[in-house]
Scaffold this active site. Structure first.
Site, PDB file in Angstrom:
ATOM      1  N   HIS A   1       0.825  -1.209   0.000  1.00 38.77           N
ATOM      2  CA  HIS A   1       0.000   0.000   0.000  1.00 38.77           C
ATOM      3  C   HIS A   1       0.858   1.257   0.000  1.00 38.77           C
ATOM      4  O   HIS A   1       1.957   1.275   0.529  1.00 38.77           O
ATOM      5  CB  HIS A   1      -1.015   0.004   1.142  1.00 38.77           C
ATOM      6  CG  HIS A   1      -0.444   0.029   2.521  1.00 38.77           C
ATOM      7  ND1 HIS A   1      -0.268   1.190   3.224  1.00 38.77           N
ATOM      8  CD2 HIS A   1      -0.036  -0.963   3.329  1.00 38.77           C
ATOM      9  CE1 HIS A   1       0.224   0.913   4.415  1.00 38.77           C
ATOM     10  NE2 HIS A   1       0.380  -0.387   4.498  1.00 38.77           N
TER      11      HIS A   1
ATOM     12  N   ASP B   1       6.140   2.746   6.105  1.00 37.08           N
ATOM     13  CA  ASP B   1       4.767   2.225   6.095  1.00 37.08           C
ATOM     14  C   ASP B   1       3.986   2.915   4.986  1.00 37.08           C
ATOM     15  O   ASP B   1       3.390   3.946   5.185  1.00 37.08           O
ATOM     16  CB  ASP B   1       4.105   2.458   7.433  1.00 37.08           C
ATOM     17  CG  ASP B   1       2.699   1.891   7.488  1.00 37.08           C
ATOM     18  OD1 ASP B   1       2.394   1.000   6.698  1.00 37.08           O
ATOM     19  OD2 ASP B   1       1.912   2.351   8.322  1.00 37.08           O
TER      20      ASP B   1
ATOM     21  N   GLU C   1      -5.380   2.148   2.555  1.00 38.22           N
ATOM     22  CA  GLU C   1      -5.362   0.959   3.407  1.00 38.22           C
ATOM     23  C   GLU C   1      -5.409   1.335   4.884  1.00 38.22           C
ATOM     24  O   GLU C   1      -6.046   0.656   5.674  1.00 38.22           O
ATOM     25  CB  GLU C   1      -4.118   0.111   3.123  1.00 38.22           C
ATOM     26  CG  GLU C   1      -4.134  -0.532   1.757  1.00 38.22           C
ATOM     27  CD  GLU C   1      -5.329  -1.452   1.541  1.00 38.22           C
ATOM     28  OE1 GLU C   1      -5.308  -2.585   2.055  1.00 38.22           O
ATOM     29  OE2 GLU C   1      -6.289  -1.033   0.876  1.00 38.22           O
ATOM     30  N   GLU C   2      -4.739   2.412   5.251  1.00 35.19           N
ATOM     31  CA  GLU C   2      -4.710   2.831   6.649  1.00 35.19           C
ATOM     32  C   GLU C   2      -6.031   3.478   7.080  1.00 35.19           C
ATOM     33  O   GLU C   2      -6.263   3.676   8.258  1.00 35.19           O
ATOM     34  CB  GLU C   2      -3.558   3.821   6.890  1.00 35.19           C
ATOM     35  CG  GLU C   2      -2.188   3.251   6.633  1.00 35.19           C
ATOM     36  CD  GLU C   2      -1.735   2.237   7.673  1.00 35.19           C
ATOM     37  OE1 GLU C   2      -2.426   2.022   8.683  1.00 35.19           O
ATOM     38  OE2 GLU C   2      -0.654   1.648   7.462  1.00 35.19           O
TER      39      GLU C   2
END
Length: 106
Positions: free
Chosen positions: A23, A35, A69-70
Site C-alpha cells: 500500500h 509504512d 489501506e490505513e
C-alpha cells in the site's frame, strides 16, 4: 495497477492471475517511507527483476499498489469489488476463478 508484459509460456495458466502488492499510504504518525513505501519498492523491484531476466512465468503477474489501506482497507476492498466479488450480493465475478494467489508486502 502496473502491467508488465512477459513472454507467454502456458496457454492455459496464462489466464490465471498472481497479484503482488503493497500500500502507498501511511498512517498519521508516519511519513510513508517505511509504512509502506518500502513494500511498494520491493514489489516494483520484483517486477523489474523478472523483466530484466526475461522471465517467462506460467501465470500472469500483476502488481497493485493500493491506497487508503490505513483508512479502512479501501484500496484492497476496491480491488476485490472491481475484480473478484460483489460486496452486496456476494456474487463471484469472472476474475475470482482466475485468481491464483496474492503476495502482500506490508
Amino acid at each position: 495497477m502496473l502491467s508488465v508484459r512477459f513472454r507467454e509460456t502456458d496457454k492455459i495458466l496464462k489466464n490465471e492471475v498472481v497479484l503482488i502488492g503493497a500500500h502507498i499510504d501511511s498512517w498519521n504518525g508516519g511519513t510513508g517511507g517505511e509504512d509502506n513505501g518500502s513494500g511498494c519498492i520491493v514489489m516494483l523491484e520484483a517486477m523489474r527483476i523478472l523483466k530484466s531476466i526475461d522471465a517467462a512465468p506460467r501465470r500472469t503477474i500483476r502488481i497493485a499498489l493500493l491506497g487508503g489501506e490505513e483508512q479502512g482497507l479501501n484500496g484492497s476492498r476496491g480491488y476485490v469489488e472491481k475484480y473478484l466479488v460483489d460486496p452486496q450480493t456476494r456474487a463471484h465475478k469472472p476474475g475470482l476463478g482466475k485468481f491464483a494467489a496474492y503476495f502482500n508486502m506490508g
